[in-house]
Design an enzyme around this catalytic site. Structure first.
Site, PDB file in Angstrom:
ATOM      1  N   ARG A   1      26.565  41.746 -23.231  1.00  0.00           N
ATOM      2  CA  ARG A   1      26.087  41.202 -24.519  1.00  0.00           C
ATOM      3  C   ARG A   1      24.838  41.946 -25.019  1.00  0.00           C
ATOM      4  O   ARG A   1      23.899  41.335 -25.547  1.00  0.00           O
ATOM      5  CB  ARG A   1      25.763  39.708 -24.396  1.00  0.00           C
ATOM      6  CG  ARG A   1      26.966  38.848 -24.088  1.00  0.00           C
ATOM      7  CD  ARG A   1      27.948  38.850 -25.252  1.00  0.00           C
ATOM      8  NE  ARG A   1      28.883  37.746 -25.170  1.00  0.00           N
ATOM      9  CZ  ARG A   1      30.030  37.769 -24.492  1.00  0.00           C
ATOM     10  NH1 ARG A   1      30.400  38.854 -23.851  1.00  0.00           N
ATOM     11  NH2 ARG A   1      30.820  36.717 -24.495  1.00  0.00           N
TER      12      ARG A   1
ATOM     13  N   SER B   1      29.921  31.004 -27.680  1.00  0.00           N
ATOM     14  CA  SER B   1      28.868  30.799 -26.674  1.00  0.00           C
ATOM     15  C   SER B   1      27.512  30.821 -27.369  1.00  0.00           C
ATOM     16  O   SER B   1      27.203  31.768 -28.085  1.00  0.00           O
ATOM     17  CB  SER B   1      28.864  31.921 -25.646  1.00  0.00           C
ATOM     18  OG  SER B   1      30.093  32.002 -25.005  1.00  0.00           O
TER      19      SER B   1
ATOM     20  N   GLU C   1      22.413  33.555 -27.213  1.00  0.00           N
ATOM     21  CA  GLU C   1      23.176  34.738 -27.596  1.00  0.00           C
ATOM     22  C   GLU C   1      23.213  34.820 -29.128  1.00  0.00           C
ATOM     23  O   GLU C   1      23.301  35.886 -29.722  1.00  0.00           O
ATOM     24  CB  GLU C   1      24.605  34.599 -27.038  1.00  0.00           C
ATOM     25  CG  GLU C   1      25.508  35.734 -27.428  1.00  0.00           C
ATOM     26  CD  GLU C   1      26.965  35.451 -27.097  1.00  0.00           C
ATOM     27  OE1 GLU C   1      27.318  35.423 -25.929  1.00  0.00           O
ATOM     28  OE2 GLU C   1      27.743  35.278 -28.048  1.00  0.00           O
TER      29      GLU C   1
HETATM   30  N1  EPU Z   1      31.762  26.346 -16.452  1.00  0.00           N
HETATM   31  C1  EPU Z   1      31.429  25.043 -16.137  1.00  0.00           C
HETATM   32  N2  EPU Z   1      31.199  24.164 -17.159  1.00  0.00           N
HETATM   33  C2  EPU Z   1      31.303  24.514 -18.453  1.00  0.00           C
HETATM   34  C3  EPU Z   1      31.660  25.842 -18.780  1.00  0.00           C
HETATM   35  C4  EPU Z   1      31.871  26.751 -17.751  1.00  0.00           C
HETATM   36  O1  EPU Z   1      31.322  24.666 -14.979  1.00  0.00           O
HETATM   37  O2  EPU Z   1      31.113  23.665 -19.317  1.00  0.00           O
HETATM   38  C5  EPU Z   1      32.044  27.296 -15.377  1.00  0.00           C
HETATM   39  C6  EPU Z   1      33.525  27.600 -15.292  1.00  0.00           C
HETATM   40  O3  EPU Z   1      34.215  26.687 -14.493  1.00  0.00           O
HETATM   41  C7  EPU Z   1      33.527  28.978 -14.698  1.00  0.00           C
HETATM   42  C8  EPU Z   1      32.259  29.593 -15.235  1.00  0.00           C
HETATM   43  O4  EPU Z   1      31.434  28.528 -15.652  1.00  0.00           O
HETATM   44  O5  EPU Z   1      33.456  28.921 -13.299  1.00  0.00           O
HETATM   45  C9  EPU Z   1      32.522  30.557 -16.350  1.00  0.00           C
HETATM   46  O6  EPU Z   1      33.166  29.871 -17.409  1.00  0.00           O
HETATM   47  P1  EPU Z   1      34.190  30.567 -18.440  1.00  0.00           P
HETATM   48  O7  EPU Z   1      35.182  31.390 -17.722  1.00  0.00           O
HETATM   49  O8  EPU Z   1      34.694  29.503 -19.344  1.00  0.00           O
HETATM   50  O9  EPU Z   1      33.327  31.599 -19.237  1.00  0.00           O
HETATM   51  P2  EPU Z   1      31.808  31.635 -19.699  1.00  0.00           P
HETATM   52  O10 EPU Z   1      31.065  32.474 -18.739  1.00  0.00           O
HETATM   53  O11 EPU Z   1      31.331  30.251 -19.889  1.00  0.00           O
HETATM   54  C10 EPU Z   1      32.115  33.814 -21.100  1.00  0.00           C
HETATM   55  C11 EPU Z   1      31.824  34.313 -22.482  1.00  0.00           C
HETATM   56  C12 EPU Z   1      32.835  33.736 -23.463  1.00  0.00           C
HETATM   57  C13 EPU Z   1      34.229  34.164 -23.036  1.00  0.00           C
HETATM   58  C14 EPU Z   1      34.460  33.627 -21.615  1.00  0.00           C
HETATM   59  C15 EPU Z   1      35.794  34.048 -21.036  1.00  0.00           C
HETATM   60  C16 EPU Z   1      29.421  34.643 -22.489  1.00  0.00           C
HETATM   61  C17 EPU Z   1      28.111  34.201 -23.041  1.00  0.00           C
HETATM   62  N3  EPU Z   1      30.475  33.936 -22.869  1.00  0.00           N
HETATM   63  O12 EPU Z   1      31.914  32.391 -21.103  1.00  0.00           O
HETATM   64  O13 EPU Z   1      32.560  34.296 -24.731  1.00  0.00           O
HETATM   65  O14 EPU Z   1      35.223  33.665 -23.916  1.00  0.00           O
HETATM   66  O15 EPU Z   1      33.439  34.152 -20.742  1.00  0.00           O
HETATM   67  O16 EPU Z   1      35.721  35.290 -20.498  1.00  0.00           O
HETATM   68  O17 EPU Z   1      29.464  35.620 -21.772  1.00  0.00           O
HETATM   69  C18 EPU Z   1      31.491  33.960 -26.830  1.00  0.00           C
HETATM   70  O18 EPU Z   1      30.761  34.901 -26.538  1.00  0.00           O
HETATM   71  O19 EPU Z   1      31.379  33.351 -27.918  1.00  0.00           O
HETATM   72  C19 EPU Z   1      32.484  33.507 -25.858  1.00  0.00           C
HETATM   73  C20 EPU Z   1      33.206  32.416 -26.063  1.00  0.00           C
END
Ligand code: EPU
Length: 338
Positions: A164, A238, A334
């Site tokens: 990012r 996000s 972000e």
């Molecule tokens: N998690 C939780 N609770 C939550 C959300 C997430 O426990 O409410 C845990 C999940 O279980 C998982 C980990 O956190 O173990 C990661 O969650 P997830 O795969 O949903 O992805 P993220 O890290 O929360 C990032 C990107 C998203 C992208 C997803 C999928 C960033 C800031 N965000 O989210 O990007 O869609 O990965 O790869 O890096 C965006 O930038 O707008 C966006 C949606």
């Protein structure tokens, strides 16, 4: 160039927040960009560049010259064996580019389907999802350089992409106005299914050798279950970045929470899941008036209707404070605050 004065930006930001801009200029041609820069100077207004408005939080009136990038274009510009170079104007909708790749059987950005926004904004925060980042397929871009008042072409190394992160958010912040982006896609199947739940979901569907459409459909369905429908609920995806911390900090969290998601970020650093940290602090599904935390993904702040930018940024600050108190980790937005 169309110039609108004292114009509400509600329709131009994905949070759906009302905020008036002193000037809204719609840049539809490359030549409009230099003209916009000059006009902003003449009017003594700060210049702000607006793409799809999907990564900004408007906190008040915009006493600014807001230039909305609407430069169109989407075509294959070069073929080199299995590599196919696709060039898009900054104003092209990101999902239009995804559909173009799909209809031309081009691999590389399928995991990035349904990310809201325009092509011109995609390099700024090196958009990423499900194990793929823009930098993996990025070839070059064309930008207006405000230092030289001319156009430059920047390659991948010039952009210094990180998680990012890019030169457009750091060393060269405010210097370049991106007008066109070229991606290097591939005719060869190369699915990125590193996220184990993607593989599991495919095998449930009985698919072992996924086609491009299988991957796109899968990612779309995963996103639709976790993220709010942008047509119905205001959000900016996000709201925070996943924090990258020293391994020692991650170890302390792991020691007391064995289930904490921790990813190796290299060089002695770990990436934590901001959504998990926020959920642990009890914010998931929280709502105060029309400002809230999405019940299915705690990393996403939402506007249920009439929330203001100030209400949403107050909520963000309360979340930052509670995560810091509980885990000693500083969350960083972000989303850009305007
Ligand atoms: N998690 C939780 N609770 C939550 C959300 C997430 O426990 O409410 C845990 C999940 O279980 C998982 C980990 O956190 O173990 C990661 O969650 P997830 O795969 O949903 O992805 P993220 O890290 O929360 C990032 C990107 C998203 C992208 C997803 C999928 C960033 C800031 N965000 O989210 O990007 O869609 O990965 O790869 O890096 C965006 O930038 O707008 C966006 C949606």
């Amino acid at each position: 160039m169309e110039i609108l004065r004292d114009h509400d930006l509600k329709a131009f930001n994905s949070f759906g927040i009302s905020s008036r801009a002193a000037v809204l200029a719609r840049a539809c041609f490359t030549t409009d960009v230099g003209e916009g820069v000059r006009m902003a100077l003449q009017e003594q207004l700060p210049l702000k560049i607006l793409g799809g408005g999907s990564n900004i939080l408007l906190r008040g009136e915009q006493v600014a010259f807001v230039m909305k990038m609407e430069i169109p274009g989407l075509e294959i510009t070069r073929r080199d064996g299995a590599n196919v170079y696709v060039t898009a104007g900054a104003g092209c909708e990101w999902e239009q580019l995804i559909n173009f790749a799909l209809s031309n059987h081009l691999w590389g950005i399928e995991n990035l389907t349904l990310i809201p926004g325009r092509v011109g904004s995609s390099p700024i925060q090196n958009i990423g999802a499900y194990g793929v980042e823009l930098k993996d397929v990025f070839h070059s871009l064309v930008a207006y350089d405000r230092h030289t008042s001319g156009f430059v072409e920047l390659g991948r190394d010039d952009c210094r992409f990180g998680y990012r992160q890019s030169i457009f958010k750091s060393a060269a912040k405010g210097r370049y106005i991106i007008t066109q982006v070229t991606l290097k896609l591939s005719l060869e199947a190369r699915p990125v299914l590193r996220y184990s739940h993607l593989n599991e979901a495919l095998s449930v569907r009985g698919i072992s050798n996924p086609e491009l459409t299988d991957v796109v459909e899968l990612i779309r369905s995963v996103r639709q279950t976790k993220l709010p429908d942008p047509l119905l609920i205001g959000s900016a995806g996000s709201f925070f970045k996943n924090p990258v911390v020293k391994n020692g900090i991650a170890d302390v969290i792991k020691a007391s929470h064995a289930d904490a998601p921790v990813f190796d970020a290299g060089s002695g650093y770990s990436k934590l899941a901001a959504g998990w940290l926020i959920e642990q602090c009890g914010w998931k599904g929280f709502r105060d008036g029309d400002a809230g935390v999405w019940p299915h993904q705690a990393l996403v702040l939402v506007n249920y209707g009439k929330a203001t930018g100030v209400e949403l940024s107050d909520l963000a600050n309360r979340i930052i404070e509670s995560v810091s108190d509980r885990f000693g980790v500083d969350l960083e937005p972000e989303v850009n605050f305007w």
